[in-house]
Scaffold this motif. Structure first.
Motif, PDB file in Angstrom:
ATOM      1  N   TRP A  14       0.824  -1.202   0.000  1.00  0.00           N
ATOM      2  CA  TRP A  14       0.000   0.000   0.000  1.00  0.00           C
ATOM      3  C   TRP A  14       0.863   1.259   0.000  1.00  0.00           C
ATOM      4  CZ3 TRP A  14       0.476  -3.123   4.355  1.00  0.00           C
ATOM      5  CH2 TRP A  14       0.963  -2.536   5.525  1.00  0.00           C
ATOM      6  N   ASP A  15       0.241   2.364  -0.407  1.00  0.00           N
ATOM      7  CA  ASP A  15       0.841   3.687  -0.329  1.00  0.00           C
ATOM      8  C   ASP A  15       0.139   4.479   0.769  1.00  0.00           C
ATOM      9  OD1 ASP A  15       2.458   3.062  -2.465  1.00  0.00           O
ATOM     10  OD2 ASP A  15       1.311   4.241  -3.929  1.00  0.00           O
ATOM     11  N   GLN A  48      -0.792   8.292   1.697  1.00  0.00           N
ATOM     12  CA  GLN A  48      -0.872   9.614   1.085  1.00  0.00           C
ATOM     13  C   GLN A  48      -1.409  10.638   2.084  1.00  0.00           C
ATOM     14  OE1 GLN A  48      -3.212   9.183  -2.520  1.00  0.00           O
ATOM     15  NE2 GLN A  48      -1.443   8.401  -3.661  1.00  0.00           N
ATOM     16  N   THR A  74       1.997  11.191  -2.131  1.00  0.00           N
ATOM     17  CA  THR A  74       2.467   9.968  -1.496  1.00  0.00           C
ATOM     18  C   THR A  74       3.644  10.294  -0.576  1.00  0.00           C
ATOM     19  OG1 THR A  74       1.757   8.602  -3.363  1.00  0.00           O
ATOM     20  CG2 THR A  74       3.408   7.660  -1.877  1.00  0.00           C
ATOM     21  N   GLN A 118       5.543   4.315   1.372  1.00  0.00           N
ATOM     22  CA  GLN A 118       5.106   3.104   0.682  1.00  0.00           C
ATOM     23  C   GLN A 118       5.473   1.880   1.502  1.00  0.00           C
ATOM     24  OE1 GLN A 118       7.198   3.633  -3.130  1.00  0.00           O
ATOM     25  NE2 GLN A 118       5.243   4.156  -4.095  1.00  0.00           N
ATOM     26  N   ARG A 177       5.700  -2.371   1.021  1.00  0.00           N
ATOM     27  CA  ARG A 177       5.658  -3.469   0.072  1.00  0.00           C
ATOM     28  C   ARG A 177       6.066  -4.767   0.771  1.00  0.00           C
ATOM     29  NH1 ARG A 177       3.523   0.187  -1.998  1.00  0.00           N
ATOM     30  NH2 ARG A 177       3.823   1.076  -4.092  1.00  0.00           N
TER      31      ARG A 177
END
Length: 273
Positions: free
Chosen positions: A215-216, A218, A227, A230, A232
């Motif tokens: 997900w990001d 923001q 953004t 992040q 991952r």
């Protein structure tokens, strides 16, 4: 024979009126109920009763609230073994026109009453512990309708996955279609530099199989989303994202993939600091 029948009837009537000794219990000494929150996410508290008897018995505890507050149940009834303690979740709803102040929640059983004050106050007066997202308005790209997955529950202060599908945690409605988004309005400009996300994670539904993976994060700065972090490859029940401080009036999570079947976004809580 007539006297025997009368004695039997008296004994039965006395037995029917016998009330087992139980002690009302609550999970907190008081309940904070914020004004103006989404009705899908009312204030909640653990309540229960403990048997003080040496034999099994059916027991009932009555639940009362001062108006205009309403409770999700008016009583708790159960079969209790000796010394057994029964617990249940109680939801307390505050109507939009309620006045700020202290109201009463009473648990009554066996002639005993446990008083739990309910403090009704605006969200801006909550002690949020530095979490700018607590009890703030939440919007989501979609909401799964097969169970109780309200978006507002990601900002209710409950990080536990134990209430999954029962009002604690958000699940989107677009299986295997990405991205999904959930946004929290912060009630005005706030300087933020950290977001902590809690995804579904229980023994039955471990994060490595059912939790959010990518997900990001923001932040809405000057009316524009940017953004700021992040994540991952996450397989844990929670993940913390730190970033350079920004002044934002909203924060959102843009979900990109989940673990396992890569089907849905499952978020329990989002904290913004």
């Amino acid at each position: 024979m007539r006297y025997l029948t009368a004695a039997l009837a008296l004994a039965l009537s006395l037995g029917a009126s016998w009330e087992p000794r139980v002690t009302p219990i609550a999970g907190a000494g008081r309940l904070i109920a914020p004004l103006g929150v989404d009705p899908a996410c009312p204030a909640k508290i653990e309540i229960g009763m403990r048997s003080e008897e040496r034999k099994p018995a059916y027991a009932t505890m009555r639940v009362e609230t001062d108006p205009p507050l309403t409770a999700s149940r008016s009583m708790l009834t159960s079969y209790l073994p000796p010394g057994y303690e029964l617990g249940a979740k109680l939801l307390v709803a505050v109507p939009p026109d309620a006045k700020e102040g202290t109201y009463g929640l009473r648990l009554r059983a066996s002639g005993r009453t446990l008083e739990v004050p309910v403090e009704v106050m605006p969200v801006d007066r909550l002690d949020n512990g530095g979490n700018h997202a607590l009890r703030r308005p939440v919007t989501a790209s979609s909401q799964h309708t097969n169970a109780n997955y309200p978006p507002c529950s990601v900002a209710d202060g409950d990080r536990s996955s134990n209430g999954w599908a029962g009002g604690n945690g958000w699940n989107d409605a677009t299986g295997r279609a990405w991205p999904d988004t959930v946004a929290v309005a912060l009630g005005g400009p706030r300087q933020v530099s950290r977001v902590e996300l809690y995804t579904l994670d229980t023994e039955r539904y471990p994060a490595a199989i059912y939790g959010l993976r990518d997900w990001d994060v923001q932040a809405q700065v000057g009316g524009q989303w940017q953004t700021v972090a992040q994540v991952r490859g996450n397989t844990a029940g929670s993940a913390r994202s730190d970033f350079a401080p920004v002044t934002a009036d909203a924060v959102r999570v843009v979900a990109l993939a989940s673990n396992g079947a890569n089907d849905y976004t499952r978020i329990i809580e989002v904290e913004v600091r």
